[in-house]
Design a protein around this motif. Structure first.
Motif, mmCIF file in Angstrom:
data_model
loop_
_atom_site.group_PDB
_atom_site.id
_atom_site.type_symbol
_atom_site.label_atom_id
_atom_site.label_comp_id
_atom_site.label_asym_id
_atom_site.label_seq_id
_atom_site.Cartn_x
_atom_site.Cartn_y
_atom_site.Cartn_z
ATOM 1 N N ALA A 83 37.494 -4.248 65.591
ATOM 2 C CA ALA A 83 37.261 -4.176 64.042
ATOM 3 C C ALA A 83 37.570 -6.069 64.148
ATOM 4 O O ALA A 83 38.258 -6.250 64.544
ATOM 5 C CB ALA A 83 38.517 -3.172 63.335
ATOM 6 N N VAL A 84 36.799 -6.117 62.942
ATOM 7 C CA VAL A 84 36.704 -7.688 62.724
ATOM 8 C C VAL A 84 37.535 -7.761 60.575
ATOM 9 O O VAL A 84 36.727 -7.525 60.252
ATOM 10 C CB VAL A 84 34.860 -8.567 62.432
ATOM 11 C CG1 VAL A 84 35.575 -10.480 62.162
ATOM 12 C CG2 VAL A 84 35.206 -8.454 64.179
ATOM 13 N N SER A 85 38.239 -8.104 60.421
ATOM 14 C CA SER A 85 39.269 -8.938 59.361
ATOM 15 C C SER A 85 39.913 -9.171 59.314
ATOM 16 O O SER A 85 40.850 -9.999 60.204
ATOM 17 C CB SER A 85 40.034 -7.377 59.025
ATOM 18 O OG SER A 85 40.579 -6.954 58.253
ATOM 19 N N ARG A 86 40.281 -10.475 58.036
ATOM 20 C CA ARG A 86 41.432 -11.212 57.824
ATOM 21 C C ARG A 86 42.211 -10.666 56.920
ATOM 22 O O ARG A 86 43.254 -11.446 56.476
ATOM 23 C CB ARG A 86 40.885 -12.453 57.554
ATOM 24 C CG ARG A 86 39.763 -12.123 56.077
ATOM 25 C CD ARG A 86 39.169 -14.361 55.562
ATOM 26 N NE ARG A 86 39.124 -13.820 53.712
ATOM 27 C CZ ARG A 86 38.027 -14.918 53.851
ATOM 28 N NH1 ARG A 86 37.986 -15.967 54.631
ATOM 29 N NH2 ARG A 86 37.913 -14.645 53.030
ATOM 30 N N SER A 87 42.129 -9.535 55.993
ATOM 31 C CA SER A 87 42.737 -9.126 54.809
ATOM 32 C C SER A 87 43.574 -7.568 55.652
ATOM 33 O O SER A 87 44.500 -7.522 54.613
ATOM 34 C CB SER A 87 42.168 -8.664 54.078
ATOM 35 O OG SER A 87 41.588 -8.202 54.372
#
Length: 357
Positions: free
Chosen positions: A312-316
């Motif tokens: 998964a790619v996420s910053r939040s």
């Protein structure tokens, strides 16, 4: 729930119209002040096309009928109790057929006596609602808002477990939803029936909660649901056409038919991995494990497709993936080349998280 959101009520009207609810009223509630609220709410349900049967515990039908008339319900009293046999049941059917609410005595004690339950089964009711004088199942001092029928026998540290088991048995006999409500609570029927979580305990079959594939007609609802997170730059912006082009990648979490969450699985077969994306749960439904359920669903889907890794790619949602799902923090270098380029071009400072399947 406080002031009821009219929009949420309108969502349920099409689902309820034309269905039949059996409402069993505890003997001690028949003369209570609180019952007036419930009767007024039942009258409103009748106005939107819900068919109703009112069952008074023991022999209190006449008193319950008088109270229903004071609330201007279109009701009629069944003179014989259900214990009288076929004649009472046929009278119930006759009254229903002329668009009135039959009010009948159970002729027995308890909220789940055999004759009341059998009547609900025979009439193909979609809900059996028990208005009780307390005795609502609790866990840790809080109501159990919903529980699958098949999970009832394993429920631990629950008060009034016997009530849960009786409700589960009603489900096994073909009633999809059994609601255990505190009839002393003002507005309990509206607060229970017109919100996904409710305020009492609902014992239900699998169909209440469902993860299913996204359909094209769902796309506008999905876009509106995730719009706030897109504006806040927590999710990547998507258009109708973007989602339609990869429709098979998306799944939605529904409660009683209403979409409350979504997730996507993007495969990278050349790299033996898949991406978990577009994970979102509506704000009002956060904290109930629905996000985890969606993640577990796509993990299983990825594994069934033969992939060995998911990422998964996420910053939040860094803490969610790292601390709750226990995904490992990874370098961008492990991403498939095409996905890594897309991330770099976006300029987003997102982290990468993943796990073996």
């Amino acid at each position: 729930m406080g002031v009821l959101d009219v929009r949420s009520v309108l969502e349920y009207v099409p689902y309820f119209r034309g269905t039949l609810f059996v409402v069993h009223v505890a003997e001690s509630l028949v003369d209570s002040e609180e019952l007036v609220d419930a009767l007024l709410d039942l009258d409103a349900l009748q106005e939107i096309g819900v068919k109703l049967v009112l069952i008074a515990e023991d022999d209190r039908a006449a008193s319950l009928y008088d109270r229903s008339r004071r609330c201007e319900m279109r009701s009629a009293c069944v003179q014989a109790s259900l214990s009288a046999g076929a004649c009472a049941v046929e009278r119930v059917r006759e009254i229903l057929g002329r668009n009135q609410v039959p009010v009948v005595s159970s002729g027995a004690c308890g909220n789940f006596d055999e004759l009341s339950v059998q009547l609900a089964v025979d009439l193909k009711a979609v809900k059996y609602i028990a208005l009780m004088d307390g005795n609502i199942p609790m866990r840790g001092g809080k109501p159990i808002f919903s529980i699958l029928e098949r999970e009832v026998s394993q429920a631990a540290d629950v008060t009034h477990a016997y009530v849960l088991e009786m409700a589960a048995e009603v489900c096994r006999r073909g009633i999809a939803r059994v609601h255990l409500l505190d009839g002393r609570r003002r507005g309990v029927l509206v607060d229970e029936l017109f919100s996904e979580e409710g305020v009492g305990t609902m014992v239900h079959t699998d169909s209440y909660r469902e993860i299913r594939p996204l359909e094209e007609e769902d796309i506008p609802e999905l876009l509106s649901m995730i719009a706030r997170s897109v504006v806040d730059a927590k999710l990547v912006d998507r258009t109708y056409e973007d989602i339609l082009a990869r429709l098979d990648a998306y799944s939605v979490f529904t409660l009683d038919g209403s979409i409350v969450g979504c997730v996507a699985l993007y495969p990278y077969p050349d790299d033996d991995c898949a991406e978990l994306g577009c994970l979102y749960i509506k704000y009002d439904y956060a904290g109930h494990g629905y996000g985890r359920a969606l993640c577990q669903f796509v993990e299983k889907k990825a594994k069934d497709l033969g992939f060995s890794h998911i990422f998964a790619v996420s910053r939040s949602a860094v803490e969610y993936f790292r601390d709750h799902l226990h995904y490992a923090e990874l370098s961008r270098d492990v991403l498939p080349a095409a996905r890594r380029r897309a991330l770099e071009l976006s300029g987003r400072s997102s982290g990468v998280f993943g796990r073996e399947l």
